[in-house]
Motif scaffolding. Sequence first.
Motif, PDB file in Angstrom:
ATOM      1  N   LEU A   1     -29.068  11.687  19.079  1.00  0.00           N
ATOM      2  CA  LEU A   1     -27.636  11.405  19.105  1.00  0.00           C
ATOM      3  C   LEU A   1     -26.930  12.638  19.637  1.00  0.00           C
ATOM      4  O   LEU A   1     -26.954  13.699  19.007  1.00  0.00           O
ATOM      5  N   VAL A   2     -26.312  12.504  20.809  1.00  0.00           N
ATOM      6  CA  VAL A   2     -25.740  13.676  21.465  1.00  0.00           C
ATOM      7  C   VAL A   2     -24.290  13.407  21.872  1.00  0.00           C
ATOM      8  O   VAL A   2     -23.880  12.265  22.083  1.00  0.00           O
ATOM      9  N   GLU A   3     -23.529  14.487  21.990  1.00  0.00           N
ATOM     10  CA  GLU A   3     -22.216  14.457  22.611  1.00  0.00           C
ATOM     11  C   GLU A   3     -22.340  15.130  23.980  1.00  0.00           C
ATOM     12  O   GLU A   3     -23.355  15.784  24.284  1.00  0.00           O
ATOM     13  N   GLY A   4     -21.298  14.991  24.794  1.00  0.00           N
ATOM     14  CA  GLY A   4     -21.353  15.544  26.140  1.00  0.00           C
ATOM     15  C   GLY A   4     -21.675  17.023  26.167  1.00  0.00           C
ATOM     16  O   GLY A   4     -22.406  17.497  27.040  1.00  0.00           O
TER      17      GLY A   4
ATOM     18  N   LEU B   1     -17.163   9.711  31.582  1.00  0.00           N
ATOM     19  CA  LEU B   1     -18.580  10.055  31.699  1.00  0.00           C
ATOM     20  C   LEU B   1     -18.848  11.369  32.420  1.00  0.00           C
ATOM     21  O   LEU B   1     -19.689  12.151  32.004  1.00  0.00           O
ATOM     22  N   ASP B   2     -18.144  11.566  33.533  1.00  0.00           N
ATOM     23  CA  ASP B   2     -18.437  12.729  34.367  1.00  0.00           C
ATOM     24  C   ASP B   2     -17.122  13.264  34.930  1.00  0.00           C
ATOM     25  O   ASP B   2     -16.531  12.667  35.838  1.00  0.00           O
TER      26      ASP B   2
ATOM     27  N   LEU C   1     -13.272  15.729  28.178  1.00  0.00           N
ATOM     28  CA  LEU C   1     -14.093  16.688  27.437  1.00  0.00           C
ATOM     29  C   LEU C   1     -15.294  16.000  26.789  1.00  0.00           C
ATOM     30  O   LEU C   1     -16.060  16.638  26.065  1.00  0.00           O
ATOM     31  N   LEU C   2     -15.444  14.684  27.036  1.00  0.00           N
ATOM     32  CA  LEU C   2     -16.484  13.898  26.368  1.00  0.00           C
ATOM     33  C   LEU C   2     -17.749  13.749  27.204  1.00  0.00           C
ATOM     34  O   LEU C   2     -18.816  13.483  26.662  1.00  0.00           O
TER      35      LEU C   2
ATOM     36  N   LEU D   1     -25.507   8.772  23.908  1.00  0.00           N
ATOM     37  CA  LEU D   1     -24.334   9.604  24.169  1.00  0.00           C
ATOM     38  C   LEU D   1     -23.110   9.004  23.485  1.00  0.00           C
ATOM     39  O   LEU D   1     -22.662   7.908  23.837  1.00  0.00           O
ATOM     40  N   THR D   2     -22.567   9.713  22.504  1.00  0.00           N
ATOM     41  CA  THR D   2     -21.423   9.248  21.725  1.00  0.00           C
ATOM     42  C   THR D   2     -20.199  10.119  22.010  1.00  0.00           C
ATOM     43  O   THR D   2     -20.341  11.311  22.302  1.00  0.00           O
TER      44      THR D   2
END
Length: 477
Positions: free
Chosen positions: A249-252, A285-286, A295-296, A226-227
């Motif tokens: 490789l993922v974003e939120g 994170l949450d 927004l991440l 998670l980047t």
Amino acid sequence: MDFDTYELDPRVYDEMLLPDGAPREHCRPLVEALRRMSSEELSGVQERATRSFSHEGISFTVYGEAEAQERIIPIDCLPRLLSGADWKLIEAGLTQRLNALNLFLEDIYNEARIVADGVIPTDLIRGCPQFRIDMRGFSPPHGVWVAICGTDIVRTNDGFLVLEDNLRVPSGVSYMIANRKVIKAGLRRIYRAARVREVEHYGRLLQATLRELAPAGRSDPCIALLTPGVYNAAFYEHMFLAGEIGAELVEGRDLVVNDGVVYMRTTAGLRRVDVIYRRIDDDFLDPLVFRPDSLLGVPGLLHACRRGNVSVVNAPGTGVADDKSVYAYVPDMIRYYLSEDPILANVETHLCRRPEGLEYTLDNLERLVVKRVGGSGGYGMLVGPHATPAERAAYADEVRANPADFIAQPTLALSRSPCLIEGRFEPRHVDLRPFVLRGRQTRMVPGAFCRVALRRGSLVVNSSQGGGGKDLWVLND
């Protein structure tokens, strides 16, 4: 090239040469090989290394007041060498330290025995901004809160010292591997003759560690990295590591939580994610638990984590253990949880939250390094001997205004290692960041990101403050 003009100072440990100019025993073959090389040959190695980093985009981001700038990380072509005996000491010391830190985190988020027994003050834990009340009662797989640790180590004439532990989202391991790749290619014959221990298998060890931390029953876990995205300072490393461990490789925005389970959006539909190697700070994170404006992150991620449906590595809340005030108590943690004396010593640390620590700091600013307890990257600290009277006075005002936000340490004579500066050998201060992995077992590759203060006389090795990197060669004795 020779070392005739190389400056040695008996007050500062030199990693390659003894005070009389003779090479240290484990460095002798390298010194002799360097002496046989011409200035043009070494300059060619340096130029090819720099060009390789530029072509591959091995970069970092410097954040200024006006804008962020992406830069290629500087590399020095002369490796730093460690004997096998030195590495054995570091490996044992860091394994011991990480064991204690994991036990500490498991304890303070559950029974808090170390607080009840008066070893660590309650207010130090509860008052730490990185203590996450939402993690109370949580226990990660195998009690591993910190699976990936990057600890900064320095050497003085008195030996190795731990400068700080990086437990939240430690970075720099990609630079360790990139440095090795380019210097190994540039000094191939010297490298083979030196019997250097390899580091390129780090990705395999990291993958094995993450797989071991998957939720129960997930024998073939899906791993995602998670980047925060392409504008993050360490995005190069995120891409590199995702490739090394075969992770998505993922974003939120690529993840969604349904009924307490995390899924990844794909072109074929939703796919369950079992392990998240997060490179995002807790705050983001949450948004349902921490910062609602983030927004991440992933709404519901903490709920899924607490239900045991996904493993977040490193676990949220680990930052309390790398707070610079809590750092001062790590030797006490080792004695408390392991009934052992610390193998690696801490740097003497004065807590400004204590009246005596505040008084000592303000009375000795010209001799101390003063840091914010939650700071990183070399930002926001004062190096007393290198600051002007006006800078020290202004910093003292900040310390008085919020003493608990600062710690002070002596200005250390960090060891130096030869660097190729404008075609000649010059000493520069260095440190080490080895990386320790903890799953069902502890794993380390025999190497580290060796950082170097490339500015003459500087003690600040951070890339954001003008530092660079070196390859570290751990030798087979």
